[in-house]
Design a protein around this motif. Sequence first.
Motif, PDB file in Angstrom:
ATOM      1  N   UNK A  24       0.615  -0.930   0.656  1.00  0.00           N
ATOM      2  CA  UNK A  24       0.071  -0.042   0.196  1.00  0.00           C
ATOM      3  C   UNK A  24       0.427   1.397  -0.447  1.00  0.00           C
ATOM      4  N   UNK A  25       1.915   1.196   0.113  1.00  0.00           N
ATOM      5  CA  UNK A  25       2.897   2.401   0.298  1.00  0.00           C
ATOM      6  C   UNK A  25       4.481   2.060  -1.027  1.00  0.00           C
ATOM      7  N   UNK A  26       4.454   2.258  -2.274  1.00  0.00           N
ATOM      8  CA  UNK A  26       5.209   2.458  -3.272  1.00  0.00           C
ATOM      9  C   UNK A  26       5.874   3.585  -2.410  1.00  0.00           C
ATOM     10  N   UNK A  27       7.313   3.606  -2.598  1.00  0.00           N
ATOM     11  CA  UNK A  27       8.010   4.789  -1.967  1.00  0.00           C
ATOM     12  C   UNK A  27       8.343   5.527  -1.678  1.00  0.00           C
ATOM     13  N   UNK A  28       7.232   6.850  -1.120  1.00  0.00           N
ATOM     14  CA  UNK A  28       6.746   7.428   0.016  1.00  0.00           C
ATOM     15  C   UNK A  28       5.317   7.837   0.278  1.00  0.00           C
ATOM     16  N   UNK A  29       4.904   6.984  -0.454  1.00  0.00           N
ATOM     17  CA  UNK A  29       3.293   7.035  -0.765  1.00  0.00           C
ATOM     18  C   UNK A  29       2.545   6.819   0.592  1.00  0.00           C
ATOM     19  N   UNK A  30       1.692   8.317   1.225  1.00  0.00           N
ATOM     20  CA  UNK A  30       0.519   7.460   2.251  1.00  0.00           C
ATOM     21  C   UNK A  30       0.994   7.503   3.461  1.00  0.00           C
ATOM     22  N   UNK A  31       0.326   8.420   4.582  1.00  0.00           N
ATOM     23  CA  UNK A  31       0.828   8.621   5.996  1.00  0.00           C
ATOM     24  C   UNK A  31      -0.034   8.462   7.011  1.00  0.00           C
ATOM     25  N   UNK A  32       0.109   8.248   8.451  1.00  0.00           N
ATOM     26  CA  UNK A  32      -0.064   7.977   9.145  1.00  0.00           C
ATOM     27  C   UNK A  32      -0.011   8.707  10.940  1.00  0.00           C
ATOM     28  N   UNK A  33      -1.302   9.370  11.878  1.00  0.00           N
ATOM     29  CA  UNK A  33      -1.227  10.298  12.647  1.00  0.00           C
ATOM     30  C   UNK A  33      -1.724   9.642  14.106  1.00  0.00           C
ATOM     31  N   UNK A  34      -1.580   9.786  14.451  1.00  0.00           N
ATOM     32  CA  UNK A  34      -1.635   9.467  16.515  1.00  0.00           C
ATOM     33  C   UNK A  34      -1.549  10.708  17.053  1.00  0.00           C
ATOM     34  N   UNK A  35      -2.858  10.026  17.793  1.00  0.00           N
ATOM     35  CA  UNK A  35      -3.270  11.077  18.844  1.00  0.00           C
ATOM     36  C   UNK A  35      -2.865  10.988  20.223  1.00  0.00           C
ATOM     37  N   UNK A  36      -1.157  11.500  20.412  1.00  0.00           N
ATOM     38  CA  UNK A  36      -0.806  10.665  21.672  1.00  0.00           C
ATOM     39  C   UNK A  36      -1.835  10.975  22.732  1.00  0.00           C
ATOM     40  N   UNK A  37      -2.076  10.213  24.094  1.00  0.00           N
ATOM     41  CA  UNK A  37      -3.113  10.261  24.849  1.00  0.00           C
ATOM     42  C   UNK A  37      -1.865  11.518  26.286  1.00  0.00           C
ATOM     43  N   UNK A  69       0.996  14.584  19.148  1.00  0.00           N
ATOM     44  CA  UNK A  69       0.868  13.571  17.031  1.00  0.00           C
ATOM     45  C   UNK A  69       2.180  13.299  16.943  1.00  0.00           C
ATOM     46  N   UNK A  70       1.951  11.661  16.693  1.00  0.00           N
ATOM     47  CA  UNK A  70       3.430  10.619  16.690  1.00  0.00           C
ATOM     48  C   UNK A  70       2.643  10.621  15.134  1.00  0.00           C
ATOM     49  N   UNK A  71       3.938  11.487  13.906  1.00  0.00           N
ATOM     50  CA  UNK A  71       3.604  11.704  12.989  1.00  0.00           C
ATOM     51  C   UNK A  71       4.641  11.220  11.863  1.00  0.00           C
ATOM     52  N   UNK A  72       4.389  10.182  10.506  1.00  0.00           N
ATOM     53  CA  UNK A  72       4.431  10.096   9.072  1.00  0.00           C
ATOM     54  C   UNK A  72       5.809  11.470   9.161  1.00  0.00           C
ATOM     55  N   UNK A  73       7.183  11.707   7.962  1.00  0.00           N
ATOM     56  CA  UNK A  73       7.289  12.695   7.888  1.00  0.00           C
ATOM     57  C   UNK A  73       7.151  12.461   5.899  1.00  0.00           C
ATOM     58  N   UNK A  74       7.085  13.944   5.792  1.00  0.00           N
ATOM     59  CA  UNK A  74       6.935  14.199   4.088  1.00  0.00           C
ATOM     60  C   UNK A  74       8.168  13.275   3.743  1.00  0.00           C
ATOM     61  N   UNK A  75       7.616  13.137   2.602  1.00  0.00           N
ATOM     62  CA  UNK A  75       9.427  12.123   1.675  1.00  0.00           C
ATOM     63  C   UNK A  75       9.304  10.986   2.634  1.00  0.00           C
ATOM     64  N   UNK A  76       9.203  10.571   3.301  1.00  0.00           N
ATOM     65  CA  UNK A  76       9.821   9.204   3.642  1.00  0.00           C
ATOM     66  C   UNK A  76       8.671   8.253   3.927  1.00  0.00           C
ATOM     67  N   UNK A 139      -5.528   7.391   8.859  1.00  0.00           N
ATOM     68  CA  UNK A 139      -4.845   7.047   8.104  1.00  0.00           C
ATOM     69  C   UNK A 139      -5.520   7.284   7.086  1.00  0.00           C
ATOM     70  N   UNK A 140      -3.970   7.692   6.099  1.00  0.00           N
ATOM     71  CA  UNK A 140      -4.079   7.449   4.741  1.00  0.00           C
ATOM     72  C   UNK A 140      -3.093   6.424   4.050  1.00  0.00           C
ATOM     73  N   UNK A 141      -3.756   5.710   3.112  1.00  0.00           N
ATOM     74  CA  UNK A 141      -2.904   4.539   1.532  1.00  0.00           C
ATOM     75  C   UNK A 141      -3.169   4.846   0.640  1.00  0.00           C
ATOM     76  N   UNK A 142      -2.724   3.799  -0.236  1.00  0.00           N
ATOM     77  CA  UNK A 142      -2.629   3.785  -1.738  1.00  0.00           C
ATOM     78  C   UNK A 142      -2.954   2.264  -2.570  1.00  0.00           C
ATOM     79  N   UNK A 143      -3.933   1.385  -1.756  1.00  0.00           N
ATOM     80  CA  UNK A 143      -4.728  -0.131  -2.007  1.00  0.00           C
ATOM     81  C   UNK A 143      -4.466   0.517  -3.482  1.00  0.00           C
ATOM     82  N   UNK A 144      -4.274  -0.519  -4.075  1.00  0.00           N
ATOM     83  CA  UNK A 144      -4.088  -0.751  -5.767  1.00  0.00           C
ATOM     84  C   UNK A 144      -5.192  -0.979  -5.659  1.00  0.00           C
ATOM     85  N   UNK A 145      -6.288  -2.054  -5.563  1.00  0.00           N
ATOM     86  CA  UNK A 145      -7.370  -2.168  -6.189  1.00  0.00           C
ATOM     87  C   UNK A 145      -8.970  -1.777  -5.764  1.00  0.00           C
ATOM     88  N   UNK A 146      -8.533  -0.589  -4.529  1.00  0.00           N
ATOM     89  CA  UNK A 146      -9.184   0.521  -4.903  1.00  0.00           C
ATOM     90  C   UNK A 146      -8.667   1.560  -5.806  1.00  0.00           C
TER      91      UNK A 146
END
Length: 272
Positions: A24-37, A69-76, A139-146
């Motif tokens: 679901x995550x070719x190259x730097x595709x997709x991103x995830x964030x978590x609101x930390x208690x 928030x715990x977040x993935x980095x841009x371009x990572x 959460x955002x991803x790039x699932x192929x069939x969808x």
Amino acid sequence: MDIKAAKFMEGFIRLTADAFKKGWHERNGGNLTYRVPASEVESVKDSLHEVKEWLPIGNTVPGLAGEYFLVTGSGKYMRNVELAPEENVALIKIDEKGENYGIVWGLVKGGRPTSELPTHLANHELKKKLTDGKNRIIYHAHPTNLIALTFVLPLNDKEFTRELWEMATEDPVIFPEGLGVVPWMVPGGKAIADASTKLMEKYRVVVWAHHGLFVCGDDFDEAFGLMDTVEKAAEICVKVRSMGGKKQTITKENFLDLAKEFNIDLNTDLLD
């Protein structure tokens, strides 16, 4: 404790690793964030540093003032999160007005949080309000069939939902409210953030046409499970269409029987 040993970091890494293996995550595709208690932030406070620079979010989220928030980095790359979280992930703090963010851990070799941060935070603010704070994952991803289906199915909530509900009996049990569809838009801007947030008022799953899928969840398992379920339904749909299309299917009456038996609040507006 060291933040890399924290349970929430373990869950974050597991999702990114499993999702990469799913394709679901070719190259730097997709991103995830978590609101930390607050309690989890407190448990890793020795790993954190003061905000060195406040940067504009790109929209205003007063409902998230002071949140972390715990977040993935841009371009990572998602595949590298497991190997070096401190280089590919950041823990950020939102200022008291909800206008800016500052990094308090991570991205040690430079970089910024995901370019989709305005969209993520707008939806975190909404879901925090709608769920009394229970929802913590966007959460955002790039699932192929969808993505493939967005080129052949009508880009509206009703027809897209109905098609995917019919692909497996348990699909309407997993996302009984259905899913929303955003037409193609430039990613990362306010327009797609606003469109997604509007749909997230009634859905937990939003399709971004020709781009990917955007989901929320109370925890990592729920968010990953939603993504996985919708993509599997899309895969079945692609296979059915490649075999000449449906010869029989689950009927409206079948769906109503299912809803009654499983005691789910099925969105019947999408059945008519």
